[in-house]
Design a protein around this motif. Structure first.
Motif, PDB file in Angstrom:
ATOM      1  N   PHE A   1      44.191 -14.662  42.268  1.00 19.88           N
ATOM      2  CA  PHE A   1      44.341 -14.986  40.845  1.00 19.88           C
ATOM      3  C   PHE A   1      43.218 -14.344  40.048  1.00 19.88           C
ATOM      4  O   PHE A   1      43.450 -13.781  38.975  1.00 19.88           O
ATOM      5  CB  PHE A   1      44.336 -16.500  40.632  1.00 19.88           C
ATOM      6  CG  PHE A   1      44.466 -16.888  39.186  1.00 19.88           C
ATOM      7  CD1 PHE A   1      45.699 -16.856  38.560  1.00 19.88           C
ATOM      8  CD2 PHE A   1      43.359 -17.263  38.450  1.00 19.88           C
ATOM      9  CE1 PHE A   1      45.827 -17.205  37.222  1.00 19.88           C
ATOM     10  CE2 PHE A   1      43.480 -17.608  37.112  1.00 19.88           C
ATOM     11  CZ  PHE A   1      44.711 -17.577  36.503  1.00 19.88           C
TER      12      PHE A   1
ATOM     13  N   HIS B   1      43.960 -10.703  39.787  1.00 21.99           N
ATOM     14  CA  HIS B   1      45.099 -10.567  38.881  1.00 21.99           C
ATOM     15  C   HIS B   1      44.636 -10.654  37.427  1.00 21.99           C
ATOM     16  O   HIS B   1      45.026  -9.834  36.586  1.00 21.99           O
ATOM     17  CB  HIS B   1      46.105 -11.672  39.198  1.00 21.99           C
ATOM     18  CG  HIS B   1      47.286 -11.716  38.301  1.00 21.99           C
ATOM     19  ND1 HIS B   1      47.352 -12.559  37.219  1.00 21.99           N
ATOM     20  CD2 HIS B   1      48.442 -11.027  38.318  1.00 21.99           C
ATOM     21  CE1 HIS B   1      48.502 -12.386  36.604  1.00 21.99           C
ATOM     22  NE2 HIS B   1      49.189 -11.468  37.250  1.00 21.99           N
ATOM     23  N   GLU B   2      43.798 -11.634  37.120  1.00 22.03           N
ATOM     24  CA  GLU B   2      43.284 -11.796  35.754  1.00 22.03           C
ATOM     25  C   GLU B   2      42.453 -10.586  35.326  1.00 22.03           C
ATOM     26  O   GLU B   2      42.562 -10.120  34.191  1.00 22.03           O
ATOM     27  CB  GLU B   2      42.444 -13.069  35.648  1.00 22.03           C
ATOM     28  CG  GLU B   2      43.260 -14.329  35.659  1.00 22.03           C
ATOM     29  CD  GLU B   2      44.156 -14.441  34.434  1.00 22.03           C
ATOM     30  OE1 GLU B   2      43.650 -14.393  33.300  1.00 22.03           O
ATOM     31  OE2 GLU B   2      45.377 -14.572  34.619  1.00 22.03           O
ATOM     32  N   LYS B   3      41.632 -10.085  36.221  1.00 25.81           N
ATOM     33  CA  LYS B   3      40.798  -8.917  35.907  1.00 25.81           C
ATOM     34  C   LYS B   3      41.658  -7.692  35.631  1.00 25.81           C
ATOM     35  O   LYS B   3      41.370  -6.906  34.725  1.00 25.81           O
ATOM     36  CB  LYS B   3      39.797  -8.633  37.031  1.00 25.81           C
ATOM     37  CG  LYS B   3      38.673  -9.627  37.093  1.00 25.81           C
ATOM     38  CD  LYS B   3      37.876  -9.560  35.825  1.00 25.81           C
ATOM     39  CE  LYS B   3      36.710 -10.497  35.827  1.00 25.81           C
ATOM     40  NZ  LYS B   3      35.978 -10.471  34.568  1.00 25.81           N
TER      41      LYS B   3
ATOM     42  N   TRP C   1      44.768  -7.676  34.469  1.00 24.37           N
ATOM     43  CA  TRP C   1      45.403  -7.872  33.162  1.00 24.37           C
ATOM     44  C   TRP C   1      44.405  -7.651  32.031  1.00 24.37           C
ATOM     45  O   TRP C   1      44.737  -7.085  30.996  1.00 24.37           O
ATOM     46  CB  TRP C   1      46.019  -9.262  33.075  1.00 24.37           C
ATOM     47  CG  TRP C   1      47.411  -9.281  33.614  1.00 24.37           C
ATOM     48  CD1 TRP C   1      47.792  -9.551  34.892  1.00 24.37           C
ATOM     49  CD2 TRP C   1      48.607  -8.988  32.895  1.00 24.37           C
ATOM     50  NE1 TRP C   1      49.152  -9.450  35.015  1.00 24.37           N
ATOM     51  CE2 TRP C   1      49.682  -9.113  33.792  1.00 24.37           C
ATOM     52  CE3 TRP C   1      48.878  -8.644  31.571  1.00 24.37           C
ATOM     53  CZ2 TRP C   1      51.001  -8.900  33.413  1.00 24.37           C
ATOM     54  CZ3 TRP C   1      50.191  -8.431  31.196  1.00 24.37           C
ATOM     55  CH2 TRP C   1      51.229  -8.557  32.108  1.00 24.37           C
ATOM     56  N   GLU C   2      43.179  -8.125  32.227  1.00 29.14           N
ATOM     57  CA  GLU C   2      42.136  -7.922  31.220  1.00 29.14           C
ATOM     58  C   GLU C   2      41.859  -6.433  31.031  1.00 29.14           C
ATOM     59  O   GLU C   2      41.748  -5.947  29.905  1.00 29.14           O
ATOM     60  CB  GLU C   2      40.869  -8.658  31.651  1.00 29.14           C
ATOM     61  CG  GLU C   2      39.742  -8.596  30.660  1.00 29.14           C
ATOM     62  CD  GLU C   2      38.529  -9.353  31.179  1.00 29.14           C
ATOM     63  OE1 GLU C   2      37.434  -8.760  31.174  1.00 29.14           O
ATOM     64  OE2 GLU C   2      38.685 -10.520  31.598  1.00 29.14           O
TER      65      GLU C   2
END
Length: 76
Positions: free
Chosen positions: A54, A57-59, A61-62
């Protein structure tokens, strides 16, 4: 410094969700493997790996969002 009640509630909900997830995951893993040690190991391992993925994944998207903003900023 006092922690707002809403934060405690959120923390309690997170902890209870984690506990429910472990019980369900252990039950499913036991149903598949028939081995309690394997079931408990899998139920503890899966959320840990999930948390790491997760974060990645967040990195990603960022990073994608920042790349999309850069060309637009150059068009001003």
């Amino acid at each position: 410094m006092r922690v707002p009640l809403q934060r405690w509630r959120t923390l309690a909900k997170t902890a209870s969700y984690y506990a429910v997830h472990l019980v369900v995951a252990a039950g499913v893993a036991y149903a598949v493997t028939g081995d309690w040690l394997a079931a408990l190991t899998l139920s503890l391992l899966e959320p840990t790996v999930q948390m790491l993925f997760f974060f990645v994944h967040e990195k990603l998207w960022e990073h994608k969002a920042q790349r999309a903003v850069r060309p637009a900023a150059g068009c001003v």
